[in-house]
Design an enzyme around this catalytic site. Structure first.
Site, PDB file in Angstrom:
ATOM      1  CG  ASP A   1      18.566  33.099  33.092  1.00  0.00           C
ATOM      2  OD1 ASP A   1      19.746  32.902  32.758  1.00  0.00           O
ATOM      3  OD2 ASP A   1      17.757  33.757  32.403  1.00  0.00           O
TER       4      ASP A   1
ATOM      5  CD1 TRP B   1      17.889  39.387  30.855  1.00  0.00           C
ATOM      6  CD2 TRP B   1      16.703  38.118  29.434  1.00  0.00           C
ATOM      7  NE1 TRP B   1      18.297  39.678  29.567  1.00  0.00           N
ATOM      8  CE2 TRP B   1      17.586  38.920  28.678  1.00  0.00           C
ATOM      9  CE3 TRP B   1      15.850  37.245  28.753  1.00  0.00           C
ATOM     10  CZ2 TRP B   1      17.637  38.869  27.281  1.00  0.00           C
ATOM     11  CZ3 TRP B   1      15.899  37.192  27.367  1.00  0.00           C
ATOM     12  CH2 TRP B   1      16.794  37.997  26.649  1.00  0.00           C
TER      13      TRP B   1
ATOM     14  CE  LYS C   1      23.412  37.463  27.047  1.00  0.00           C
ATOM     15  NZ  LYS C   1      22.113  37.016  27.514  1.00  0.00           N
TER      16      LYS C   1
HETATM   17  C1  LIG Z   1      20.769  36.835  27.215  1.00  0.00           C
HETATM   18  C2  LIG Z   1      19.926  36.276  28.302  1.00  0.00           C
HETATM   19  C3  LIG Z   1      18.884  35.380  28.047  1.00  0.00           C
HETATM   20  C4  LIG Z   1      18.464  34.975  26.635  1.00  0.00           C
HETATM   21  O1  LIG Z   1      19.412  34.256  25.982  1.00  0.00           O
HETATM   22  P1  LIG Z   1      19.108  33.696  24.500  1.00  0.00           P
HETATM   23  O2  LIG Z   1      20.284  32.866  24.227  1.00  0.00           O
HETATM   24  O3  LIG Z   1      18.967  34.879  23.608  1.00  0.00           O
HETATM   25  O4  LIG Z   1      17.849  32.919  24.577  1.00  0.00           O
HETATM   26  C5  LIG Z   1      18.178  34.888  29.108  1.00  0.00           C
HETATM   27  N1  LIG Z   1      18.485  35.231  30.376  1.00  0.00           N
HETATM   28  C6  LIG Z   1      19.476  36.090  30.658  1.00  0.00           C
HETATM   29  C7  LIG Z   1      19.764  36.439  32.072  1.00  0.00           C
HETATM   30  C8  LIG Z   1      20.222  36.646  29.631  1.00  0.00           C
HETATM   31  O5  LIG Z   1      21.216  37.499  29.914  1.00  0.00           O
END
Ligand SMILES: *Cc1c(COP(=O)(O)O)cnc(C)c1O
Length: 367
Positions: free
Chosen positions: A179, A101, A203
């Site tokens: 993030d 990511w 998540k």
């Molecule tokens: C799932 C995830 C993303 C991407 O999320 P989207 O909603 O599909 O854009 C980005 N960063 C992390 C750490 C993730 O787990």
């Protein structure tokens, strides 16, 4: 009805009481005569929903008053572009690359910087070691004049989590942009240590599409002049996240999750359960010579636990038998292989106990 234990990395399981309440309120939200999906985002009912959601999130994360909460769209991936558009300001940004990511975030920021001017550097990367840990102390080549430093505090694919931010990053006035998509609300966090925190909802928060941004107010108003207004944090903040129609139903469900978390006792209480769940699975993996986890012990994720069967020829049988036992979505990410158990807040301890019991039994029968 029988619900499975769902180990999906995302969209992931939601707390059952949240789903029940959403179902109950589907046709008539608390006497409004219509459901949340059918309400005006400018009306007083939805106004109350979004206000409550923000105030609960602020309470859970102890968000200081000089931070704004934004409910945006486009997922965390859209933030990968939106962050440099808003924060690069013709300068240089540092990226810490510790998994799939943060690597994506870095690549997207490089594209934006090439288009709008400015520079994106990699301050440290663990890619050469296969993303099995965090950069060791001292290797971080951080620019003390950077516009911001970006990192991913829980790498959902590789199962690497930052447990000690101070140990990873030298103290610096550079705003840290994190993030936290896959571990936000799984543990208390010192928001003041960050310039901005963002998280895709699917998540640990609610339905996909929604992304929650918590941003220090001095970082608003720095956007590249060509930034579309719906992507401009300041324009969104000035309009209470409602420059255009927000993802109303996703915000409502997120609000129910925040209430559920408060009823669990808040983040310290959910963290204690998350520690116990993760320990149960890691202790089992460590004691086993049938399975293997390959992440350095000091940065193993509590939320996403990748593991391998030492005999990979058994992978298909493992997944099929797990499915039979009501344990689903255990297949690992294609870039890592093997298995991955994602055990977010909504996964009860009983689900992890059931997984470990299944894994023990499977090993005994196939070992
Ligand atoms: C799932 C995830 C993303 C991407 O999320 P989207 O909603 O599909 O854009 C980005 N960063 C992390 C750490 C993730 O787990």
């Amino acid at each position: 009805m029988s619900r499975v234990y769902n180990f999906s990395p995302g969209p992931a399981a939601l707390p059952e009481p949240v789903l029940r309440q959403a179902a109950e309120e589907m046709l008539d939200w608390r006497g409004a005569g219509c459901g949340v999906m059918e309400m005006s985002h400018r009306g007083k009912e939805f106004g109350a929903i979004v206000e409550q959601a923000e105030s609960d999130l602020r309470a859970l994360l102890a968000i200081p008053a000089n931070y704004r909460v934004l409910f945006l769209q486009g997922g965390a991936t859209q933030q990968f572009a939106q962050i440099p558009m808003n924060l690069l300001a013709g300068g240089s940004a540092d990226y810490v690359v510790t998994g799939a990511w943060s690597a994506k975030a870095d690549r997207e920021a490089q594209r934006i910087a090439a288009a709008i001017g400015g520079r994106v550097r990699v301050a440290a990367s663990t890619e050469a070691g296969g993303f099995r840990g965090l950069p060791p102390p001292g290797v971080m080549d951080a620019d003390p004049t950077a516009s911001y430093l970006h990192l991913c505090t829980n790498e959902t694919v590789h199962g690497v989590e930052v447990h000690d931010l101070a140990g990873l990053l030298p103290a610096s006035p550079v705003p840290v942009v994190a993030d936290m998509s896959s571990h936000i609300l799984s543990r208390p966090v010192d928001v003041a240590r960050y310039g901005m925190i963002y998280a895709g909802a699917q998540k640990n928060i609610g339905p996909s599409g929604l992304v929650v941004v918590v941003i220090r107010d001095d970082l608003l108003g720095r956007a590249w002049a060509g930034t579309p207004s719906v992507l401009d944090y300041k324009a969104m903040a000035d309009n209470g996240s409602m420059l255009n129609t927000p993802p109303t139903y996703a915000i409502y469900v997120a609000g129910l999750v925040f209430q559920w978390l408060k009823a669990q006792g808040g983040l310290a209480a959910i963290e204690a359960i998350n520690i116990e769940k993760a320990r149960l699975l890691y202790d089992f993996l460590d004691a086993s010579d049938f399975y293997d986890n390959f992440v350095e012990a000091s940065c193993r994720s509590r939320m996403n636990i990748p593991f391998l069967l030492r005999d990979e020829r058994l992978n298909d049988a493992f997944l099929a038998e797990a499915r039979e036992a009501g344990l689903v979505q255990l297949k690992g990410h294609k870039s890592v292989g093997g298995m991955r158990a994602s055990i977010y807040n909504a996964m009860p301890l009983e689900g992890v106990q059931a997984l470990v019991a299944f894994m023990r039994d499977f090993a005994a029968r196939h070992g």
